[in-house]
Design a protein around this motif. Structure first.
Motif, PDB file in Angstrom:
ATOM      1  N   PRO A 154     -12.508   6.255   3.924  1.00 29.81           N
ATOM      2  CA  PRO A 154     -13.194   7.001   2.864  1.00 29.81           C
ATOM      3  C   PRO A 154     -14.072   8.110   3.449  1.00 29.81           C
ATOM      4  O   PRO A 154     -14.773   7.914   4.446  1.00 29.81           O
ATOM      5  CB  PRO A 154     -14.046   5.926   2.178  1.00 29.81           C
ATOM      6  CG  PRO A 154     -13.288   4.658   2.415  1.00 29.81           C
ATOM      7  CD  PRO A 154     -12.674   4.806   3.773  1.00 29.81           C
ATOM      8  N   ARG A 205       0.822  -1.193   0.000  1.00 32.56           N
ATOM      9  CA  ARG A 205       0.000   0.000   0.000  1.00 32.56           C
ATOM     10  C   ARG A 205       0.861   1.250   0.000  1.00 32.56           C
ATOM     11  O   ARG A 205       2.074   1.196   0.190  1.00 32.56           O
ATOM     12  CB  ARG A 205      -0.933  -0.034   1.206  1.00 32.56           C
ATOM     13  CG  ARG A 205      -1.627  -1.410   1.285  1.00 32.56           C
ATOM     14  CD  ARG A 205      -3.008  -1.363   1.828  1.00 32.56           C
ATOM     15  NE  ARG A 205      -3.912  -0.505   1.053  1.00 32.56           N
ATOM     16  CZ  ARG A 205      -5.098  -0.120   1.490  1.00 32.56           C
ATOM     17  NH1 ARG A 205      -5.518  -0.504   2.677  1.00 32.56           N
ATOM     18  NH2 ARG A 205      -5.867   0.646   0.749  1.00 32.56           N
ATOM     19  N   HIS A 240      -9.736   4.257  -1.811  1.00 33.50           N
ATOM     20  CA  HIS A 240      -9.511   3.100  -0.935  1.00 33.50           C
ATOM     21  C   HIS A 240      -9.282   1.839  -1.754  1.00 33.50           C
ATOM     22  O   HIS A 240      -8.820   0.839  -1.221  1.00 33.50           O
ATOM     23  CB  HIS A 240     -10.697   2.916   0.017  1.00 33.50           C
ATOM     24  CG  HIS A 240     -12.000   2.685  -0.667  1.00 33.50           C
ATOM     25  ND1 HIS A 240     -12.703   3.705  -1.287  1.00 33.50           N
ATOM     26  CD2 HIS A 240     -12.727   1.562  -0.848  1.00 33.50           C
ATOM     27  CE1 HIS A 240     -13.813   3.209  -1.810  1.00 33.50           C
ATOM     28  NE2 HIS A 240     -13.850   1.908  -1.567  1.00 33.50           N
ATOM     29  N   ASN A 267      -8.503   9.659   2.758  1.00 33.72           N
ATOM     30  CA  ASN A 267      -9.614   8.999   2.057  1.00 33.72           C
ATOM     31  C   ASN A 267      -9.319   7.557   1.699  1.00 33.72           C
ATOM     32  O   ASN A 267     -10.221   6.752   1.532  1.00 33.72           O
ATOM     33  CB  ASN A 267      -9.945   9.769   0.771  1.00 33.72           C
ATOM     34  CG  ASN A 267     -10.658  11.079   1.067  1.00 33.72           C
ATOM     35  OD1 ASN A 267     -11.478  11.140   1.980  1.00 33.72           O
ATOM     36  ND2 ASN A 267     -10.336  12.128   0.314  1.00 33.72           N
ATOM     37  N   LYS A 268      -8.046   7.252   1.566  1.00 35.18           N
ATOM     38  CA  LYS A 268      -7.695   5.870   1.226  1.00 35.18           C
ATOM     39  C   LYS A 268      -7.895   4.953   2.433  1.00 35.18           C
ATOM     40  O   LYS A 268      -8.392   3.848   2.314  1.00 35.18           O
ATOM     41  CB  LYS A 268      -6.239   5.806   0.738  1.00 35.18           C
ATOM     42  CG  LYS A 268      -5.793   4.410   0.337  1.00 35.18           C
ATOM     43  CD  LYS A 268      -4.341   4.372  -0.120  1.00 35.18           C
ATOM     44  CE  LYS A 268      -4.169   4.839  -1.545  1.00 35.18           C
ATOM     45  NZ  LYS A 268      -4.843   3.934  -2.519  1.00 35.18           N
ATOM     46  N   ARG A 269      -7.511   5.462   3.584  1.00 33.27           N
ATOM     47  CA  ARG A 269      -7.644   4.663   4.809  1.00 33.27           C
ATOM     48  C   ARG A 269      -9.082   4.699   5.325  1.00 33.27           C
ATOM     49  O   ARG A 269      -9.631   3.681   5.719  1.00 33.27           O
ATOM     50  CB  ARG A 269      -6.668   5.185   5.876  1.00 33.27           C
ATOM     51  CG  ARG A 269      -6.817   4.554   7.229  1.00 33.27           C
ATOM     52  CD  ARG A 269      -5.659   4.882   8.175  1.00 33.27           C
ATOM     53  NE  ARG A 269      -5.122   6.219   8.027  1.00 33.27           N
ATOM     54  CZ  ARG A 269      -5.713   7.330   8.486  1.00 33.27           C
ATOM     55  NH1 ARG A 269      -6.855   7.265   9.138  1.00 33.27           N
ATOM     56  NH2 ARG A 269      -5.143   8.503   8.293  1.00 33.27           N
ATOM     57  N   CYS A 317      -7.386  12.009  -3.612  1.00 35.28           N
ATOM     58  CA  CYS A 317      -6.175  11.276  -3.251  1.00 35.28           C
ATOM     59  C   CYS A 317      -5.038  11.610  -4.217  1.00 35.28           C
ATOM     60  O   CYS A 317      -5.249  11.634  -5.437  1.00 35.28           O
ATOM     61  CB  CYS A 317      -6.453   9.771  -3.287  1.00 35.28           C
ATOM     62  SG  CYS A 317      -5.054   8.740  -2.821  1.00 35.28           S
ATOM     63  N   PHE A 352      -1.748   8.398   5.113  1.00 31.40           N
ATOM     64  CA  PHE A 352      -2.324   7.053   5.119  1.00 31.40           C
ATOM     65  C   PHE A 352      -1.865   6.283   6.357  1.00 31.40           C
ATOM     66  O   PHE A 352      -2.622   5.531   6.968  1.00 31.40           O
ATOM     67  CB  PHE A 352      -1.916   6.314   3.843  1.00 31.40           C
ATOM     68  CG  PHE A 352      -2.395   4.890   3.783  1.00 31.40           C
ATOM     69  CD1 PHE A 352      -3.747   4.605   3.593  1.00 31.40           C
ATOM     70  CD2 PHE A 352      -1.505   3.835   3.908  1.00 31.40           C
ATOM     71  CE1 PHE A 352      -4.185   3.286   3.533  1.00 31.40           C
ATOM     72  CE2 PHE A 352      -1.935   2.519   3.850  1.00 31.40           C
ATOM     73  CZ  PHE A 352      -3.285   2.237   3.659  1.00 31.40           C
TER      74      PHE A 352
END
Lengths: 774, 315
Positions: free
Chosen positions: B120, B102, B187, B116-118, B143, B108
């Motif tokens: 949302p 990742r 995500h 937002n990846k971890r 992101c 993150f």
């Protein structure tokens, strides 16, 4: 009428003056030229223990009933905890307690240690977990204690905290308008005015006037800040701690928990690196003791790698101006060094980045002024030659810029401005062999004083450049008390609470004991790192070898007298009736000076008296920095560096690094070289990559692991050549001068100067990453 | 190696665990179950009938890089793998896991910050924050993270194919389609479906073993993620480029390729003056942020340098 601040400065400087009388004995130490044990490359006394994993570090001591603690850190820089939910964490099976300001044992506010009050033992005077107040992003707000580390870590993530946030001052640049002048810079005035530097600069034929910036840096010793705390009943506390100062930690804990110092024992057998970061306690130590009290069991608290960066203060970011004016033939006529670093609301620790310019070059006009900017950050603190390191980057870069403007060899520029007296104090140097260091290193390096235009030397795709810079570190003396004991079987044992940071102190003192008492190396022993032993305060400032050495010397003098008294009482003794000034410790006993063969061994002296041993304490008090001494005392060095910079991609590699040092008498060339090389590697890291970055909106650390916080790997460093002049200082114990920190000083400038020579680009804002060379 | 098992939150596959365990310690990933796949028979490197090579998903990065067939036929891949991580990590990390690692975006990793990846919808900390390692191509308002792998950059250049097994059977995913751009679903790092497992990575026969390079620019010489990296594979006939592959790492949410830019190289002489248009085409639409705008120029320089190195390399 004088301002209160001015009166305070005067009072403090007067204190310094009164200490001048306690400086190392100006009579040369007879051991300064001794060569039986001193000066030999003995392997470390603890080397085998360390490489076989038997050396026990702070959290490796087994104690029955151990529990494990994990710190939860604040995620805002300033404000209050408005909501705390510890229930989810507390309900995890195996979790023993979640300690917050609501249930933490009462702890008095710690007292900040200083050179005038080192035993205070804390790095800050910020209360520890006693209220909802948050004063920096990363401050400890909860400690989870559990049966295992994994459980504690898991439960730490379940602690729910909300904050009432307040605006925080986070950017030094943005807050500069509110800068103030600190009362002191270590022991010195923040301001120096000799002649009229501004006027002299205005009329100087050649001028370099630039601003330099060094970044925030965090401590990252291999062994994190770590402790075990165990209460023995209600009022006896045992702490194993990774510290530079067991007595400091002891006194800090005694103060905070309302105990007498003798109710607290601190043991530090080994330290896995400290670099100033463990000179005094950070909040993790009282938190371990508080957690142990709360759960009624021993607690092990080792800060995580990120936790070290958040709880432990490092170097301040500095913004510095160095202006140099010179005649056409390269004589300095004006030197100005001013700048900014941080302070916190509670504490001021101004890093001495202007110390090198106060000491290194002769100039009739000097102006120095340091300012501090209040920020809502973790307290900055001692780190790897604090002050001298960032200061030397600015000063030694400026000297290179001036040399370039003059069209003069930068080595020659430095030689033309060598002072014959301390430039700001007017005192004489006890020993200063910087010229010889430059001559030695220049010869070994193959330095060519005729330099090509910057950016013109090329090998294939690579641009080549060389650079130099001066290293400097002042002499200090630490308050040390040791006990020396000679036993009836002819062994000598010296003990003190001062610690072995990993640099070789125990090894060189074993050599020293063997030499001082004239016993075989195997019969000499140095015990350390326990507050049950005679009190010596923090190890630091590259001063432990000489300070402990001076105390051993003092004890040896007392033991000489005690042994002579034993001889006087023995009717058969060949030493009966001999005067004190006619005997010395030598060859495993007490012998006459005028008839070297006449004397008695320790075994004979103690055997005849029926005593199992004879012992004595030796002490030396704290001294101020060299700049307040009657004699100006410091270590010096000359760094020579060659870099290559890729013409297109701008990758920088250090190809060669050679240095020569005047560090006085070298006790052990092997351990000394190791320290010097370590310092240069840190300096190369500072030059090329090391930087702690914070999100300036929140004060959150963006580089909490060694994945983002770059320090050099093997591929970043060349083979090193290190040369010691090995010239004994006439007034220092054993002729020694500081060895550890001097080598990082000047290193970053040597690299930056070489990068300029390679590329024609002057980078004044560390680190020199590729983006700054595009 | 990890991939989303049937319940993407509750279960993760684990192989080397060199990234997943770190993420679990940081509480970025909190799977309820781990399925240890280390004993699955996916640890072989075998020749394919079409002249290619199949890399088992559980072969370690180190064993892959030092395998004689990889060294001989795909030296670009070997060089690229060895530019990543450290020997200890390469000994543990698997090929499948390398694809699944990742982003290294600061936000993150830090659960105290928005990402937002971890999480949302929590926002992007890097936009307007510290973004030195972040992307300059294919970013979105949600992101700007990058995929951190080195190996995947070479796999993209080699047009490897990912073999996948899942609840609905087996399928293949071309490397170019395996990772995705963040869009408004950052995500999702890749196009694997719930429960799917990487079983192998197939390398086509064309290995560019004569003219190749992997150039990795970073903040220290070893053991650091790429600021910008370039994988190049070229075929030359009589001094003219007949086939070209060019992939960038460290600049986007996936290894960055533009076949149109590669096509511009075909038929060109092996001379640097033909490169500027290629560089512009490959980096078209790039956008720098507060702390990483330098990556655009660094990438320009890196592409030219990598192409020069590939052309000058004689195997």
């Amino acid at each position: 009428m004088k301002s209160i601040k001015a009166a305070l400065i005067d009072a403090t400087l007067n204190t310094v003056e009164t200490l001048v009388g306690h400086l190392p004995d100006p009579a040369p130490d007879p051991l300064r030229n001794a060569r039986e044990f001193i000066g030999k490359p003995y392997p470390r006394v603890d080397g085998r223990l360390k490489v076989t994993g038997q050396a026990r570090y702070a959290t490796e001591h087994p104690i029955a009933g151990m529990t494990h603690a994990v710190v939860v850190h604040s995620s805002i820089a300033k404000g209050k905890i408005s909501h705390l939910d510890t229930q989810a964490a507390e309900s995890v099976p195996g979790v023993l307690a979640v300690m917050t300001h609501r249930n933490a044992p009462r702890m008095k506010t710690p007292e900040t240690a200083s050179l005038f009050n080192p035993v205070a033992g804390s790095n800050t005077s910020v209360p520890v977990m006693q209220s909802a107040d948050i004063t920096w992003n990363g401050e400890a707000v909860a400690v989870v204690v559990a049966e295992t580390l994994e459980l504690a870590n898991y439960a730490a993530g379940l602690v729910g905290i909300r904050y009432e946030e307040e605006p925080a001052a986070l950017s030094l640049e943005a807050e500069k308008g509110n800068a103030t002048i600190p009362t002191l810079v270590v022991t010195q005035s923040p301001e120096v005015n000799i002649g009229d530097a501004k006027a002299a600069l205005a009329v100087a034929p050649v001028v370099s006037d630039q601003e330099y910036e060094t970044p925030w840096q965090n401590q990252h010793a291999m062994e994190p800040h770590a402790s075990i705390a165990a209460w023995m009943g209600k009022d006896q506390l045992l702490v194993y701690d990774s510290t530079q100062s067991p007595p400091g930690v002891q006194h800090n804990l005694a103060r905070m928990f309302d105990l007498k110092p003798e109710q607290v024992r601190v043991v530090t057998e080994f330290v896995g690196g400290a670099f100033g970061g463990k000179v005094a306690a950070w909040s993790n130590v009282p938190l371990a003791a508080a957690a142990a009290r709360l759960v009624g069991r021993p607690v092990k608290l080792a800060l995580s790698r990120a936790g070290v960066s958040m709880v432990v203060g490092g170097r301040t970011l500095t913004q510095q101006r160095v202006a140099l004016g010179a005649t056409l033939d390269g004589k300095l006529t004006a030197m100005i060094h001013t700048g900014y670093g941080m302070r916190t609301t509670k504490d001021v620790w101004a890093e001495q980045y202007t110390f090198p310019i106060r000491h290194l070059y002769a100039s009739p006009n000097i102006h120095v002024l340091q300012k501090v900017v209040r920020l809502d950050r973790v307290q900055n603190s001692y780190m790897r030659a604090p002050g001298e390191t960032p200061g030397s980057f600015a000063l030694e870069s400026a000297m290179d810029e001036l040399a370039h403007k003059l069209g003069l060899d930068p080595v020659e520029l430095r030689m033309r401005n060598e002072p014959d007296k301390d430039p700001t104090h007017g005192t004489y140097f006890s020993s200063r062999h910087l010229r010889e260091a430059y001559a030695l290193a220049a010869g070994k390096f193959g330095w060519d004083p005729q330099r090509p235009e910057p950016g013109t030397q090329r090998e294939g795709d690579w641009l080549i450049g060389t650079g130099v810079a001066t290293a400097f570190y002042p002499v200090q003396q630490l308050p040390v008390t040791i006990k020396a004991r000679i036993t009836a079987d002819g062994h000598v044992e010296v003990s003190t609470s001062s610690i072995e940071m990993g640099v070789g102190l125990a090894t060189v003192q074993t050599q020293h004991i063997a030499e001082r008492f004239g016993v075989p190396y195997e019969r000499a022993r140095y015990l350390h790192g326990d507050t049950d032993l005679p009190m010596s305060q923090a190890s630091g400032g590259s001063a432990a070898t000489s300070s402990v050495g001076a105390a051993i010397h003092a004890a040896a003098d007392k033991l000489t007298e005690k042994l002579l008294k034993l001889a006087q009482r023995n009717k058969q003794s060949v030493l009966r009736g001999v005067k004190r000034k006619n005997v010395e410790l030598r060859a495993g006993g007490l012998y006459r000076l005028d008839q070297p063969a006449v004397g008695e061994s320790y075994e004979q002296l103690l055997g005849a008296s029926g005593q199992a041993f004879v012992e004595a304490e030796g002490s030396v008090p704290a001294s101020a920095l060299v700049l307040n001494m009657k004699t100006s005392m410091a270590s010096y060095g000359a760094h020579f560096c060659e870099v290559r910079v890729h013409a297109r991609t701008r990758q920088v590699q250090v190809r060669r690094f050679m240095s020569a040092f005047d560090c006085g008498r070298i006790m052990n060339p092997q351990t000394a070289r190791s320290q010097i090389v370590g310092g240069i590697i840190m300096g190369i890291g500072m030059a090329l990559m090391e930087e702690a970055v914070y999100d300036e909106r929140t004060g959150r650390l963006m580089t909490p692991s060694l994945g983002e916080y770059h320090v050099p790997v093997h591929a970043d460093v060349p083979e090193f050549e290190v040369y010691f002049l090995d010239e004994p200082d006439p007034v220092m114990p054993m002729g020694t001068k500081p060895v550890g920190e001097v080598s990082i000083v000047g290193t970053a400038a040597a690299v930056a100067n070489a990068v300029f020579q390679a590329t024609g680009i002057r980078v004044r804002h560390l680190p020199i990453t590729a983006d700054k060379l595009l | 190696m990890l991939t989303e098992a049937t319940d993407p939150i509750a279960t993760r596959f684990i192989a080397g665990g060199t990234n997943l365990l770190d993420l679990m310690k940081q509480q970025v990933e909190q799977p309820a179950k781990l399925v240890d796949i280390n004993r699955l028979p996916l640890s072989a490197i075998t020749e394919l009938p079409n002249g290619g090579l199949r890399l088992g998903a559980l072969v370690t990065n180190a064993d892959t890089a030092y395998h004689p067939l990889v060294q001989g036929r795909y030296p670009l891949l070997a060089q690229t793998i060895l530019a990543g991580a450290s020997p200890q990590l390469r000994n543990k990390a698997t090929n499948g896991g390398n694809l699944m690692q990742r982003t290294r975006c600061y936000y993150f990793y830090d659960v105290a910050t928005p990402c937002n990846k971890r999480m949302p919808g929590s926002g992007c900390g890097a936009l307007g924050g510290y973004n030195r390692v972040c992307g300059i191509l294919g970013t979105s308002e949600s992101c700007i993270a990058t995929h951190p792998s080195d190996m995947c950059v070479a796999l993209a250049a080699l047009e490897a194919v990912v073999q996948v097994s899942g609840p609905h059977g087996e399928r293949t995913i071309p490397m170019a389609d395996f990772h995705r751009l963040p869009g408004n679903e950052p995500h999702r790092d890749n196009t694997l479906l719930p429960g799917e497992l990487i079983t192998a990575i197939d390398l086509p026969a064309q290995g560019f073993a004569q003219h190749y390079t992997y150039l990795k620019l970073r903040d220290r010489t070893s053991y650091a993620f790429a600021l910008v990296s370039v994988a190049v594979g070229l075929e030359l006939t009589d001094g003219l480029i007949t086939q070209a592959r060019l992939a960038l790492g460290g600049v986007a949410h996936k290894p960055w390729r533009r076949p149109a830019a590669e096509a511009m190289l075909v038929g060109q002489p092996a001379e640097p003056e033909t490169y500027r248009a290629v560089v512009q085409s490959l980096l078209a639409g790039s956008r720098g942020y507060d702390h990483n705008a330098f990556k655009i120029e660094l990438a320009e320089r890196a592409i030219v340098q990598a192409l020069s190195q590939a052309l000058n390399r004689s195997a």
